[in-house]
Scaffold this active site. Structure first.
Site, short mmCIF file in Angstrom:
data_model
loop_
_atom_site.label_atom_id
_atom_site.label_comp_id
_atom_site.label_asym_id
_atom_site.label_seq_id
_atom_site.Cartn_x
_atom_site.Cartn_y
_atom_site.Cartn_z
N HIS A 178 53.86 49.15 16.33
CA HIS A 178 53.38 49.39 17.69
C HIS A 178 54.14 48.47 18.64
CE1 HIS A 178 50.74 50.57 20.91
NE2 HIS A 178 50.38 49.31 21.13
N CYS B 241 54.39 54.76 22.28
CA CYS B 241 54.33 53.36 22.72
C CYS B 241 55.72 52.81 22.96
CB CYS B 241 53.58 52.52 21.70
SG CYS B 241 54.31 52.51 20.04
#
Length: 485
Positions: A420, A50
């Site tokens: 994230h 990510c």
């Protein structure tokens, strides 16, 4: 009747299996059509990638960077060996960013960016796709690798370069061609800097004798700003971080050559003296502002026990950012500055024009307001959330020169050990108006893409901010008026 029902059951089972297979492979048709309209492709998560996906989405929203890559990679089009293109970071990065900005037609809603990791390994960067990484560190990996690629200029083999002559790819035909006539000119694109390249100035002044050391210049690809201590009742803004970045600091026990020289002149009979150590005042400013500005907010802090902690403070930012106040300006000599101030006072003094008293205009009499910008310094704190700023209160001579527009925001959710990355970015402009800037924002999390409101963007906890330099409305109006004349 039983056979008929059995046959219909078999046909229904086959139809259900086909429908399930189509759903697994392609998903619902209505959902695919809805996602494709006005959105951008997502990126496949290859296992904790990510950080790379969020950075690529942010870079793809910077048209100046894509345009630079197009100009930079134009030299490779003359190369007949197309199989070597995948070895160039610039070419691989350009294909990905063009696809993410909808400049290249792709049938896939989700792209695979593993090719970027492969080409970085050729550049001796070992980046595992299964470990937690940082988007800001990857940004510097990309910019430094592009600089290395730029510095590897096309080599012209010299007869005394024995090492190059022994390479198998150097054929006799190449040698004979390169030893006749004038040398081909080096491509201009190899010399160009990427649009994130800027320069910092470091200014040191002695507190004792006020002697200024030579200004030192250092390059930067991103501004890494620490978040200062919060003041109770006051929101933290991006301007606070920028002011804290350029704020002066005292550096003790520094050798001052000027103080040493003055002390030596006072000594008789040439007596030797020790170097005079004094306290200097150091200040950073921006010597060269880039076309694309990447701002990194440092959210890493350390506890008293030495453990890493993440700072979750919300830092307010705006769509437009004025950087004039943070720009370094060459100091003017005192006598020249005195003459300049005298001329300015004659021109700009209230009730005078060129030293002659005049009657103030009705607008000036009715306004009765003080200028919002002191000493010609424009603070981005006056910018509105919609991107407009009070031009009526801004004199034409003080119009911002270094004005930037927000293009993307990278956000990190989680703590220092796991989390994230997601990206807020602008939607690509319409093909009918490719030079325009879309006001529609998107939220991208790996392969998930949806529309986002401007208020959602403003309320995000920014980690990386991507700005592009634009011209203010006053500059546009003045340029248009000159064109009409």
């Amino acid at each position: 009747r039983y056979k008929v029902m059995k046959n219909w059951g078999v046909i229904g089972g086959v139809a259900a299996a086909l429908a399930a297979g189509m759903y697994v492979l392609w998903g619902p048709i209505t959902e695919r059509k809805r996602r494709r309209r006005g959105l951008v492709p997502g990126l496949l998560n290859l296992g904790n990638t990510c950080f790379m996906n969020s950075l690529l989405q942010g870079l793809s929203s910077c048209p100046s960077f894509i345009k630079w890559l197009e100009e930079f990679t134009a030299q490779y089009k003359a190369d007949q060996n197309q199989s070597t293109e995948h070895q160039y970071l610039s070419v691989t990065l350009l294909h990905l960013l063009r696809a993410l900005s909808c400049q290249e037609v792709t049938e896939d809603d989700v792209l695979d960016a593993s090719c970027l990791l492969e080409v970085l390994r050729l550049y001796r960067w070992q980046i595992s796709s299964f470990e937690e990484q940082d988007a800001h560190e990857l940004f510097h990996v990309l910019t430094s690798s592009l600089e290395d690629e730029r510095d590897r200029q096309p080599r012209v083999t010299h007869l005394f370069d024995v090492h190059s002559l022994e390479q198998p790819e150097i054929t006799q035909k190449q040698i004979s061609c390169r030893t006749r006539g004038s040398l081909p000119p080096v491509s201009y694109h190899w010399k160009s800097q990427h649009p994130f390249h800027g320069r910092l100035t470091s200014n040191m002044v002695c507190k004792h004798c006020e002697h200024q050391s030579p200004v030192r210049y250092d390059t930067f690809d991103s501004l890494s700003l620490s978040i200062p201590a919060a003041v109770w009742g006051r929101p933290m803004t991006l301007d606070h971080c920028l002011h804290h970045f350029i704020s002066s600091e005292s550096v003790k026990d520094v050798v001052c050559d000027n103080c040493t020289k003055i002390q030596a002149e006072r000594r008789l009979n040439g007596q030797s003296i020790e170097n005079q150590r004094t306290t200097f005042v150091k200040q950073l400013k921006l010597g060269k502002l880039p076309q694309c500005l990447c701002i990194h907010l440092q959210r890493l802090s350390w506890s008293n026990q030495g453990t890493p902690l993440k700072r979750h403070e919300h830092v307010q930012f705006n769509e437009f950012l004025i950087m004039d106040i943070y720009k370094y300006r060459v100091p003017v000599h005192k006598s020249s500055q005195k003459e300049l101030n005298q001329k300015r006072s004659e021109v700009t003094a209230p009730g005078t024009k060129d030293g002659i008293p005049v009657k103030p205009s009705d607008a000036e009499q009715s306004s009765g307001t003080k200028p919002l910008f002191m000493n010609g310094a424009c603070s981005s704190a006056f910018l509105m959330s919609s991107g407009t700023f009070p031009l009526a209160a801004l004199p034409e001579c003080s119009s911002p020169v270094y004005l930037y527009r927000l293009m993307a925001v990278v956000v990190h959710h989680g703590d220092m050990h796991s989390g994230h990355f997601v990206t807020y970015r602008r939607s690509p402009p319409s093909p009918k108006t490719p030079l325009s800037v879309s006001s529609q924002w998107l939220w991208v999390s790996d392969d998930a893409v949806r529309k986002a409101s401007w208020q959602e963007v403003l309320s995000s906890s920014a980690y990386l901010l991507f700005y592009e330099r634009v011209h203010s409305r006053v500059q546009h109006q003045s340029s248009e008026s000159r064109a009409k004349e």
